[in-house]
Write an enzyme that holds these catalytic residues in place. Structure first.
Site, PDB file in Angstrom:
ATOM      1  N   GLU A 134       0.996  -1.264   0.033  1.00  0.00           N
ATOM      2  CA  GLU A 134       0.202   0.033   0.114  1.00  0.00           C
ATOM      3  C   GLU A 134       0.946   1.283   0.029  1.00  0.00           C
ATOM      4  OE1 GLU A 134      -2.715   1.406  -0.053  1.00  0.00           O
ATOM      5  OE2 GLU A 134      -3.677   2.020   1.580  1.00  0.00           O
ATOM      6  N   THR A 187      -5.366  10.252  -3.902  1.00  0.00           N
ATOM      7  CA  THR A 187      -5.168  10.160  -2.575  1.00  0.00           C
ATOM      8  C   THR A 187      -4.199  11.240  -2.148  1.00  0.00           C
ATOM      9  OG1 THR A 187      -5.891   7.940  -2.457  1.00  0.00           O
ATOM     10  CG2 THR A 187      -4.554   8.765  -0.681  1.00  0.00           C
TER      11      THR A 187
HETATM   12  N1  HSE Z   1      -6.905   7.833   5.589  1.00  0.00           N
HETATM   13  C1  HSE Z   1      -6.642   7.796   4.249  1.00  0.00           C
HETATM   14  C2  HSE Z   1      -7.096   9.080   3.842  1.00  0.00           C
HETATM   15  C3  HSE Z   1      -7.193   6.752   3.338  1.00  0.00           C
HETATM   16  O1  HSE Z   1      -8.150   9.572   4.098  1.00  0.00           O
HETATM   17  O2  HSE Z   1      -5.986   9.746   3.043  1.00  0.00           O
HETATM   18  C4  HSE Z   1      -6.988   6.809   2.049  1.00  0.00           C
HETATM   19  O3  HSE Z   1      -7.223   5.657   1.382  1.00  0.00           O
END
Ligand code: HSE
Length: 314
Positions: A134, A187
């Site tokens: 990941e 992201t």
């Molecule tokens: N916790 C992470 C975010 C999840 O919110 O950036 C991303 O998949």
């Protein structure tokens, strides 16, 4: 454990953050999910022989591929990098969807290879290896997709650094509606727009909500869950990446949802609901809002998936 000649595994989509648990809370749903097939090969080392569902975007070199990195890291740990293994990857989730697509591939890669070689490690012991996969994909170290994908259920991460995680019970009639509008949110971008520092008042509110949500889940207290699913940190900044977010939220709450927020970094959104009927109505009403953008969407209505990654029949 006897060694199988071929293993096919399914790794489910996950909802990370669950509103108030940025980087520390996530849950698995039943579908969609990625599939990986591994078998004993003839040439030494791990080889990715085919990838489907990725529009040709994913690298086949294992050391550049999310599933490959996770599997290689595991094999390295076990001193087995020369073991001849072939891997097929079947992507069934879009990239940058907020459904934990890269986490699912990483988890599936580590889990499938571990199974093929006779399961030397437990599921929980695979967490650091799946995390490496990941990390290779999004460059950030957070277990809120990987841990629930691997272990199933709702998982709270006390520490991402120490990978100290705890599974929580899901109330019997808790359903999730997850809606993916067909837009891409990276992201990396969604993380960069978050502030490095937050006001103490926001931190206090968020801690209260996170504690309330955890208690609500443990006590099957739907009222407490509903009062707690609020994100005062990420959602107000990230909502602008999702057209008509607040209209969608009003639609879900109008349908009777307990709460509504962004799934992971988005653009998927989710509603937690008491009962399947409410979850189906929330999914339909939110999809209708997105259709006015206009954008197509896929919705998934599911109970919390208690199993996580598992072997499936070919
Ligand atoms: N916790 C992470 C975010 C999840 O919110 O950036 C991303 O998949």
């Amino acid at each position: 454990m006897p060694k199988a000649s071929e293993i096919r595994v399914f790794a489910p989509a996950t909802v990370a953050n669950v509103a108030c648990g940025y980087d520390v809370l996530g849950f698995a749903i039943d579908s969609p999910g990625d599939e990986i097939v591994v078998r004993h090969g003839t040439k030494p080392g791990l080889h990715i022989t085919s990838i489907t569902g990725d529009d040709g975007k994913l690298p086949k070199k294992p050391e550049q591929n999310t599933a490959g990195v996770a599997a290689l890291d595991l094999l390295k740990h076990l001193g087995m990098t020369d073991r001849p293994i072939e891997m097929e990857i079947h992507k069934k989730m879009p990239f940058g969807s907020g459904l934990g697509s890269s986490a699912a591939s990483a988890v599936a890669g580590a889990y499938a290879v571990n199974k093929l070689i006779g399961e030397p490690l437990s599921k929980r012991q695979l967490l650091p290896f799946a995390m490496q996969g990941e990390y290779a994909a999004d460059g950030a170290w957070h277990a809120d997709n990987v841990a629930p994908c691997l272990l199933g259920g709702i998982v709270f991460i006390r520490s991402n650094q120490e990978l100290d995680v705890a599974q929580l019970p899901a109330p019997e009639n808790l359903w999730a509606a997850v809606i993916h509008p067909d837009i891409e949110v990276l992201t990396k971008v969604a993380r960069e727009i978050l502030p490095k520092e937050i006001p103490l008042e926001n931190a206090t509110q968020q801690i209260g909500n996170l504690g309330g949500l955890l208690c609500g889940l443990i006590q099957s207290d739907y009222g407490l869950i509903s009062r707690s699913i609020h994100d005062v940190i990420a959602e107000p900044r990230r909502q602008k990446l999702i057209p008509e977010f607040y209209k969608a939220k009003r639609a879900a709450m109008g349908a009777g949802a307990l709460g509504f927020s962004i799934s992971g970094a988005g653009p998927s959104v989710f509603a937690l609901c008491e009962g399947e009927e409410t979850a189906r109505k929330a999914a339909a009403d939110v999809s209708e809002v997105f259709s006015t953008i206009p954008v197509t969407c896929q919705s998934h209505v599911s109970k919390i998936n208690p199993h996580g990654v598992h072997v499936i029949e070919g």
